[in-house]
Design a protein around this motif. Structure first.
Motif, PDB file in Angstrom:
ATOM      1  N   ARG A 197     -30.393  47.717 -28.318  1.00 52.19           N
ATOM      2  CA  ARG A 197     -29.746  46.816 -27.354  1.00 52.19           C
ATOM      3  C   ARG A 197     -30.759  46.307 -26.330  1.00 52.19           C
ATOM      4  O   ARG A 197     -30.740  45.123 -25.970  1.00 52.19           O
ATOM      5  CB  ARG A 197     -28.585  47.533 -26.656  1.00 52.19           C
ATOM      6  N   ARG A 198     -31.642  47.190 -25.871  1.00 52.83           N
ATOM      7  CA  ARG A 198     -32.666  46.770 -24.907  1.00 52.83           C
ATOM      8  C   ARG A 198     -33.618  45.761 -25.541  1.00 52.83           C
ATOM      9  O   ARG A 198     -33.981  44.748 -24.913  1.00 52.83           O
ATOM     10  CB  ARG A 198     -33.447  47.983 -24.397  1.00 52.83           C
ATOM     11  N   ARG A 219     -33.023  43.790 -28.107  1.00 57.16           N
ATOM     12  CA  ARG A 219     -32.293  42.546 -28.333  1.00 57.16           C
ATOM     13  C   ARG A 219     -32.195  41.751 -27.034  1.00 57.16           C
ATOM     14  O   ARG A 219     -32.333  40.525 -27.030  1.00 57.16           O
ATOM     15  CB  ARG A 219     -30.909  42.843 -28.891  1.00 57.16           C
TER      16      ARG A 219
END
Length: 235
Positions: free
Chosen positions: A99-100, A102
């Motif tokens: 997530r980071r 992305r």
């Protein structure tokens, strides 16, 4: 439109493809693996043993293509586990980390540069590429026989096969076939007649090349090159 450039990561290539309405051509086996970004998703394209035909509506892609044998050390996953597959990066790495990453790509004004930075950061934390594997690729790409290459590198047949599965996703004979196909295609794309391209790439004759193209690319050589002339690659 498709564009690519050499990466700051040794041996890698950074590429981008914009969405388009025309049909896309199949992705052919080349011994490489890719880290991909498209529409909020980070994925990994594993090593192909046959042509991969994209499905679904056209979309924009950004990717970094790694030199054969180098991606598994960066990803922390043996290549054979990703053979002929497109896998979410979150299936390989912790979801929070993905997530980071992305978020970094989505916030960047240049997604390709952001993806390249992710690969460079990962390379800095990983062991250096195995020089023996690079030599293996060079020997096989130069047309050397698998047995002669193994002897030159000081590897037994089983050891060579095991290391190839981890690094490339398949054995040395398959790797040699794929590299030979790419040599022949490069010659044919440059205008070399098919029979001469077959001989220079290491095939017994033009029918031998035709059979290999059909098996690995799923098309005739004429169909393949004609299709490439009017379309752009996709993953």
């Amino acid at each position: 439109m498709y564009e690519e450039r050499p990466s700051r990561l040794t041996g890698a290539v950074v590429w981008q493809r914009t969405a388009q309405e025309r049909a896309v051509r199949p992705v052919l086996p080349d011994g490489c693996m890719d880290l991909l970004y498209s529409e909020g998703r980070l994925l990994v394209a594993g090593p192909d043993t046959r042509a991969y035909v994209p499905v679904g509506p056209p979309r924009a892609w950004t990717g970094i293509r790694f030199f054969p044998g180098t991606a598994p050390a960066l990803l922390g996953v043996p290549a054979h586990e990703l053979r002929d597959a497109r896998v979410e990066l979150a299936d390989l790495w912790p979801a929070a980390r993905v997530r980071r990453l992305r978020g970094r790509v989505e916030a960047s004004r240049d997604p390709a540069a952001a993806l390249e930075e992710i690969a460079l950061d990962r390379a800095a934390q990983s062991a250096a590429p195995d020089a023996l594997l690079r030599r293996l690729v060079e020997c096989l790409d130069g047309g050397r026989a698998v047995a002669a290459t193994a002897a030159e590198l000081g590897l037994g047949a089983r050891q060579l096969h095991r290391r190839c599965l981890t690094a490339f996703g398949y054995g040395p004979k398959t790797l040699a076939r794929i590299l030979r196909l790419q040599r022949a295609l490069a010659l044919a794309r440059s205008g070399v007649p098919y029979a001469e391209a077959a001989a220079r790439a290491g095939y017994a004759d033009q029918p031998h090349l035709a059979r290999e193209v059909r098996e690995l690319a799923g098309a005739t050589l004429g169909e393949l090159l004609g299709h490439e002339a009017v379309t752009a690659p996709a993953l």
